[in-house]
Design a protein around this motif. Structure first.
Motif, short mmCIF file in Angstrom:
data_model
loop_
_atom_site.label_atom_id
_atom_site.label_comp_id
_atom_site.label_asym_id
_atom_site.label_seq_id
_atom_site.Cartn_x
_atom_site.Cartn_y
_atom_site.Cartn_z
N GLY A 144 0.70 -1.12 0.02
CA GLY A 144 -0.11 -0.23 0.29
C GLY A 144 0.78 1.17 0.08
O GLY A 144 1.58 1.39 -0.91
N ASN A 145 0.73 1.99 0.96
CA ASN A 145 1.38 3.40 1.22
C ASN A 145 2.63 3.08 1.75
O ASN A 145 3.46 4.33 1.93
CB ASN A 145 0.49 4.43 1.94
N TYR A 146 2.93 1.99 2.15
CA TYR A 146 4.45 2.07 2.55
C TYR A 146 5.62 2.24 1.61
O TYR A 146 5.36 2.02 0.58
CB TYR A 146 4.75 0.52 3.20
N ALA A 147 6.71 2.72 2.05
CA ALA A 147 7.83 2.65 1.19
C ALA A 147 8.16 1.64 0.85
O ALA A 147 8.18 0.58 1.67
CB ALA A 147 8.96 3.49 1.83
N ALA A 148 8.74 1.20 -0.51
CA ALA A 148 9.21 -0.07 -0.82
C ALA A 148 10.57 -0.66 -0.14
O ALA A 148 10.72 -1.74 0.34
CB ALA A 148 9.17 -0.08 -2.45
N TYR A 149 11.33 0.34 0.02
CA TYR A 149 12.68 -0.05 0.40
C TYR A 149 13.12 1.00 1.34
O TYR A 149 13.03 2.28 1.13
CB TYR A 149 13.73 -0.40 -0.78
N SER A 150 14.17 0.63 2.32
CA SER A 150 14.80 1.82 3.12
C SER A 150 16.30 1.56 3.07
O SER A 150 16.71 0.43 3.12
CB SER A 150 14.30 1.79 4.65
N ILE A 151 16.90 2.50 3.22
CA ILE A 151 18.40 2.72 3.53
C ILE A 151 18.53 3.03 4.90
O ILE A 151 18.07 3.89 5.37
CB ILE A 151 19.05 3.69 2.54
N GLU A 152 19.21 2.14 5.75
CA GLU A 152 19.66 2.38 7.07
C GLU A 152 20.95 3.35 7.02
O GLU A 152 22.02 2.93 6.72
CB GLU A 152 19.78 0.96 7.78
N VAL A 153 20.70 4.56 7.04
CA VAL A 153 21.67 5.55 7.00
C VAL A 153 22.75 5.53 8.19
O VAL A 153 22.29 5.75 9.29
CB VAL A 153 21.15 7.08 6.80
N ARG A 154 24.16 5.70 7.60
CA ARG A 154 24.99 5.45 8.70
C ARG A 154 26.09 6.47 8.24
O ARG A 154 27.09 6.85 9.10
CB ARG A 154 25.56 4.04 8.57
N SER A 155 26.02 7.06 7.08
CA SER A 155 27.04 8.23 6.59
C SER A 155 26.32 8.84 5.70
O SER A 155 25.37 8.62 5.21
CB SER A 155 28.17 7.53 6.11
N ILE A 156 27.07 10.11 5.08
CA ILE A 156 26.67 11.01 4.33
C ILE A 156 26.74 10.30 2.94
O ILE A 156 25.81 10.50 1.99
CB ILE A 156 27.52 12.33 4.47
#
Length: 602
Positions: A144-156
């Motif tokens: 549905g309205n969820y983001a498909a993928y996420s990046i777990e951000v650890r750096s610029i």
């Protein structure tokens, strides 16, 4: 400099978070996301469709990135690309788990369920029931309205990789921090999400030096929770302005919206404390904005519009020496007051007796229903328990008089506490009460102008009561951010974009719906409830972070005469409107189509 990593450790069930550890895993998970009826996640249609060039792609569109491209992105971000599996999936076949489903339903819409997970957010309305734990077990679980993928951000570099990928493949990018989001801005159908939760170091700077400020400061990365940032500063002997809810991230939408707090009467709004911003813009550039370097951008970021100008990496904020602080908590209701009429008379009395306390820099946070008034805190920096008790005596006496002696210190259940610092009192008395508060089904917001409280409030009292009688409640923070004490203690670092209606407010209301039943409370709030309030307080405005996503006049209500300048800055730094929010600056140049794609208005 003292550096501390804050936030929870990342220990998630593999059913809830799937990491793309290898290219093979990426292929498998991509298949899951475009799955058939036999799997937990289903796409809306197996047939690829062509999308207009002015719209962002969603799964199933021609041009949607193929599995190998997601796998390459995963390698770029060192294996930290996460495919979304909604937390409610454990309540649906074929992955149904009774015990886990019960845990999800019991904690639904609470911070502890959503904050540690990459794609979850706290307002279930924006899920559209596509994977709700409260629908039938046999109902398919869809993104549905969820983001498909996420990046777990650890750096610029992770941020830049996400921006490049989204731009190259014409997909939507969203910034997801804690999920304290009334507008659904931290999610979006088919989006790639930058999950900032673990980008959360705090650095104490004992001697920050600049042309506009010299003294102690705290640098907070975007994922640092306000409660943890406050704890770090306090351990160094200092206090920083952060939100009342400890899981709200300090340098995220909180600062971008202005940021009220229990310390607003003493030091001003959170945005007033910002010394510098660090962000990545849509072209991938790292930019630092201060009152003297990129001053227009500094002005806009400080209270002007969360998420509009780039991906904030960190903010550096002013810190103040710890000082003794006291807090009072109490409550009363219809029974204690002696009936419904005496109760509302006491509510009126409470509001008028609160005003002189606010003028001294004290801040109060409380809730009102048609039956009870519950004060979480009347917080007073610089006060001892004894001095706060003395300061509250006129209020207590007035409540007693208004109810024929029924309300007293004893019947109010007055509890007084004192600590050596704001954080000591906050951690002991306030944070435990607020940390587990869930979001109501629908929320709107309004300021109570100070000018209104200085005159006859009969019409205001009548409107507040009429709204409460329809099953709505209020969450209120009462403050005076421009009192004389604050001006002496914490003069403004530099001009910023906190709206003037916020500075002129006596309080900020969150108007909360009850359980909707068969009612459309989203429509009811906008079309029936807000007009009741606006009739007696026209042009009052609303706090950017605590309003309604379908507000009829976003530019006036949330920006109070500053929108045009903010939009010029937006056009200069993000000319393609790459960063979007439903109430953020530039919102009216984009819209959703019938399938949920984000499209440019043409």
């Amino acid at each position: 400099m003292a550096v501390r990593r804050v936030g929870r450790s990342h220990r998630e069930n593999p059913r809830n978070i799937m990491r793309l550890a290898t290219p093979v895993t990426a292929l498998i998970l991509q298949a899951v996301l475009g799955a058939s009826a036999q799997t937990v996640l289903r796409s809306e249609s197996p047939a690829a469709v062509y999308t207009a060039q002015h719209c962002r792609l969603i799964p199933g569109d021609v041009g949607w990135p193929q599995p190998q491209l997601w796998s390459q992105l995963n390698q770029t971000v060192q294996g930290r690309l996460i495919a979304t599996v909604p937390v409610g999936s454990v309540c649906h076949d074929p992955t149904y788990d009774e015990a886990k489903c019960l845990a999800v339903t019991e904690n639904w819409a609470l911070p502890q369920l959503s904050v540690p997970r990459p794609a979850e957010f706290m307002v279930p309305y924006f899920l559209n029931d596509t994977c709700s734990p409260f629908t039938s077990r046999t109902t398919p679980c869809e993104l549905g309205n969820y983001a498909a993928y996420s990046i777990e951000v650890r750096s610029i570099d992770d941020v830049r990789a996400g921006i490049r990928f989204a731009q190259k493949h014409n997909i939507r990018l969203v910034i997801h921090n804690s999920g304290h989001d009334f507008y659904g801005q931290s999610t979006g159908k088919g989006a790639l999400s930058l999950w900032m939760h673990h980008y959360n170091e705090t650095t104490f700077i004992r001697h920050y030096s600049s042309a506009y400020y010299t003294g102690p400061a705290l640098r907070v990365q975007t994922g640092a929770e306000g409660g943890a940032a406050g704890a770090h500063a306090s351990a160094e002997g200092y206090t920083v302005v952060a939100g009342a809810c400890p899981t709200v991230k300090l340098a995220g939408g909180y600062l971008g919206g202005g940021g009220h707090s229990f310390l607003a009467g003493r030091y001003g709004f959170a945005a007033d404390q910002v010394l510098e911003w660090e962000l990545v813009t849509a072209d991938g550039a790292r930019v630092v904005a201060t009152p003297v370097q990129r001053p227009d951008l500094y002005w806009a970021l400080s209270g002007g519009s969360p998420g509009s100008y780039g991906v904030v990496l960190s903010a550096t904020v002013r810190a103040f020496p710890n000082e003794v602080t006291a807090n009072a908590a109490f409550s009363f209701g219809v029974r204690e007051a002696g009936g419904i009429e005496p109760y509302w008379t006491a509510v009126h009395t409470f509001h008028h007796q609160l005003k002189p306390l606010l003028d001294q820099g004290i801040v109060a946070e409380y809730g009102i229903t048609n039956e009870t008034l519950v004060v979480t805190g009347v917080l007073a920096p610089g006060h001892t328990r004894a001095s706060l008790q003395s300061t509250l005596q006129p209020l207590v006496a007035a409540l007693a008089t208004s109810t024929g002696g029924r309300l007293s210190t004893k019947s109010l259940g007055m509890r007084l506490a004192q600590g050596n610092s704001y954080h000591d009192v906050f951690a002991a008395e306030i944070a435990p009460l607020l940390a587990e508060l869930g979001f109501p089904p629908a929320v709107a917001g309004r300021f109570v102008p100070r000018r209104l409280m200085e005159g006859d409030t009969t019409a205001l009292d009548t409107a507040l009561r009429a709204i409460a009688d329809r099953g709505y409640s209020y969450s209120i923070i009462a403050l005076n951010a421009i009192n004389a004490l604050r001006n002496d203690t914490a003069p403004l670092i530099a001009p910023n974009a906190v709206q003037s209606t916020f500075r002129a407010a006596y309080s900020s209301l969150m108007i909360n719906s009850g359980e909707p039943g068969d009612r459309d409370v989203q429509r009811e709030l906008v079309e029936e409830i807000l007009p009741l309030y606006d009739a007696v307080a026209p042009g009052a405005g609303s706090y950017k972070n605590e309003g309604h996503w379908a507000e009829r006049d976003v530019k006036t209500t949330f920006y109070g005469g500053m929108y045009e300048r903010l939009d010029e800055i937006k056009k200069a730094i993000d000319p393609t409107d790459f960063f979007y929010g439903v109430t953020s600056v530039g919102f009216d140049r984009s819209e959703w189509d019938e399938k949920g794609r984000l499209c440019r208005v043409i």
